[in-house]
Design an enzyme around this catalytic site. Structure first.
Site, PDB file in Angstrom:
ATOM      1  N   TYR A 144      -0.003  -4.825  14.840  1.00 61.21           N
ATOM      2  CA  TYR A 144       1.322  -4.397  14.378  1.00 61.21           C
ATOM      3  C   TYR A 144       1.511  -4.779  12.914  1.00 61.21           C
ATOM      4  CZ  TYR A 144       6.445  -4.020  14.219  1.00 61.21           C
ATOM      5  OH  TYR A 144       7.739  -3.687  13.889  1.00 61.21           O
ATOM      6  N   LYS A 167       2.152  -2.312   9.579  1.00 61.87           N
ATOM      7  CA  LYS A 167       3.323  -2.462   8.713  1.00 61.87           C
ATOM      8  C   LYS A 167       2.907  -2.688   7.265  1.00 61.87           C
ATOM      9  CE  LYS A 167       6.552  -1.659  11.623  1.00 61.87           C
ATOM     10  NZ  LYS A 167       7.386  -0.444  11.485  1.00 61.87           N
TER      11      LYS A 167
END
Length: 330
Positions: free
Chosen positions: A204, A208
Site C-alpha cells: 500500500y 501511494k
C-alpha cells in the site's frame, strides 16, 4: 516519525455553498468516500456522482443519503447518480469516463478516493499486481480520460476544476528502501508486478508513493487556472480498511484504532479542505492533514527522483496504448 496521537482538526469553515456544482467521488459506497459525499451534499452540492464498483450497493447509499437529516435540512432535492467504476479493470475506467463525458456536461470536482490494501499478491486483468492497478494505474488513466473534460468545464464556469487525490503519509516508508529495492535496469511497474517484490505490509505504501510521484510530475504540466490538483493524507481514520488483516492482527489494530483513529467525519473535513478550501497554492502539493508540506525525504532522495523519472516515462508509454493522451501527458 509519526506521532501516536493525532492533532485536533477543526471543522470546515462556514459559508461553503456548492449550489450548482457537480462532484464525482470514486469509492463512494463506503468509508471515507461515502462520508465525503454526505458532507458535500450537506454543503448544498447540486449533483453527486457516486462512482462505485457495486452498483446495487451504490443505489442503497442513495437511500441512506436522502434520509440524512443534514441533507434533508440543507439540500432536500439533490441529484445523486450511481455509475459503475471498477478500478481493477481498465475497460471499466474507460467506459465510466466515456459515459461521464456524454452525460455530465461539467464536472467541478473529482475526488480520487477509491483504493485497496491487500496482504495477498493478486493480478488484475491488465496483468498488473492488483493493489498497483487499483491505487495507481487506473487512477492515472481516469485523470487522463477526464482532464480535457474538466478543462472544458472550467472554461464554461470561469473557475478551475479540482482534482483531489486521497494519499497517505505511508508513502514515506516504501519497501523500495530496504526490503525490495528497484534495480537500476528494472522498470518501476515491472518491479511492482513481480511476486517476489511484493512486501505485504508495504505494498500500500509503495503504491501511494507512485501516486504522489506521478502527481509531482503532472502538476507542473497543468494550468492551475483550469485544473488544480492536489493530494492529502487524512491520517488514521476509523474505517473498514483494516478488515483485510488476519484476525489476530485485526484485533490488535482495532485496539490502536479505538485509541488513535479519527472519526470518519474528521477524515472528511481533511479531504474536503484540500478539495474546497485550499487555494491555488495547493496545486501539485501534498497536504498532511490540512497543512501543505514540502516533498518528503524519500521523494527528494536520488532513489526517489530516479523512480519518479522512470515512472513517468513508463506510465505515459502504457497509457498511450490505451487512449489518446491529452498534451499534458506527453
Amino acid at each position: 516519525m509519526v506521532k501516536f496521537f493525532q492533532p485536533k482538526i477543526d471543522p470546515l469553515p462556514t459559508g461553503i455553498d456548492l449550489t450548482g456544482k457537480t462532484a464525482v467521488i470514486t469509492g463512494a459506497s463506503a468509508g471515507m468516500g461515502l462520508e465525503v459525499t454526505k458532507q458535500l451534499l450537506r454543503l448544498r452540492l447540486s449533483t453527486a456522482i457516486l462512482a462505485v464498483r457495486n452498483v446495487t450497493k451504490g443505489e442503497a447509499c442513495i437511500k441512506s443519503l436522502l434520509q440524512d437529516r443534514g441533507i434533508q435540512t440543507h439540500n432536500p432535492k439533490p441529484t445523486i447518480k450511481v455509475m459503475e467504476l471498477d478500478m481493477d479493470r481498465y475497460d471499466s475506467v474507460q467506459q465510466f469516463a466515456k459515459t461521464l463525458r456524454e452525460e455530465v456536461p461539467v464536472v467541478d470536482l473529482l475526488i480520487l478516493n477509491a483504493g485497496v490494501a491487500s496482504l495477498n499478491f493478486e493480478r488484475s486483468p491488465s496483468g498488473h499486481e492488483r493493489v498497483t492497478q487499483v491505487n495507481y494505474c487506473s487512477n492515472v488513466l481516469l485523470v487522463a480520460e477526464l482532464l480535457p473534460h474538466l478543462e472544458a468545464g472550467a472554461e464554461q464556469t470561469g473557475s478551475p476544476a479540482r482534482i483531489s487525490w486521497v494519499g497517505s503519509r505511508s508513502h514515506e516508508t516504501p519497501s523500495f528502501e530496504k526490503k525490495a529495492p528497484i534495480e537500476a535496469d528494472e522498470g518501476v511497474l515491472e518491479h511492482m508486478d513481480k511476486e517476489e517484490a511484493f512486501v505485504p505490509f508495504q505494498r500500500y505504501n509503495d503504491t501511494k508513493l507512485l501516486c504522489v510521484l506521478f502527481l509531482y510530475s503532472l502538476a507542473p504540466r497543468l494550468d492551475p487556472k483550469k485544473v488544480v490538483i492536489n493530494t492529502m493524507c487524512p491520517g488514521m481514520v476509523n474505517t473498514g480498511m483494516s478488515n483485510m488483516l488476519p484476525l489476530h492482527l485485526r484485533l490488535i489494530f482495532n485496539v490502536i484504532k479505538a485509541i488513535r483513529a479519527r472519526p470518519v467525519e474528521v477524515g472528511g473535513w481533511i479531504i474536503l479542505n484540500a478539495a474546497l478550501v485550499a487555494g491555488p497554492e495547493s496545486h501539485g502539493k501534498f497536504l498532511a492533514d490540512k497543512t501543505i508540506t514540502d516533498k518528503s525525504a524519500i521523494v527528494t532522495s536520488p532513489m526517489g527522483q530516479d523512480i519518479q523519472k522512470k515512472l513517468w516515462e513508463e506510465t505515459i508509454t502504457e497509457m498511450s496504448k490505451l487512449t489518446t493522451l491529452p498534451p499534458q501527458f506527453r
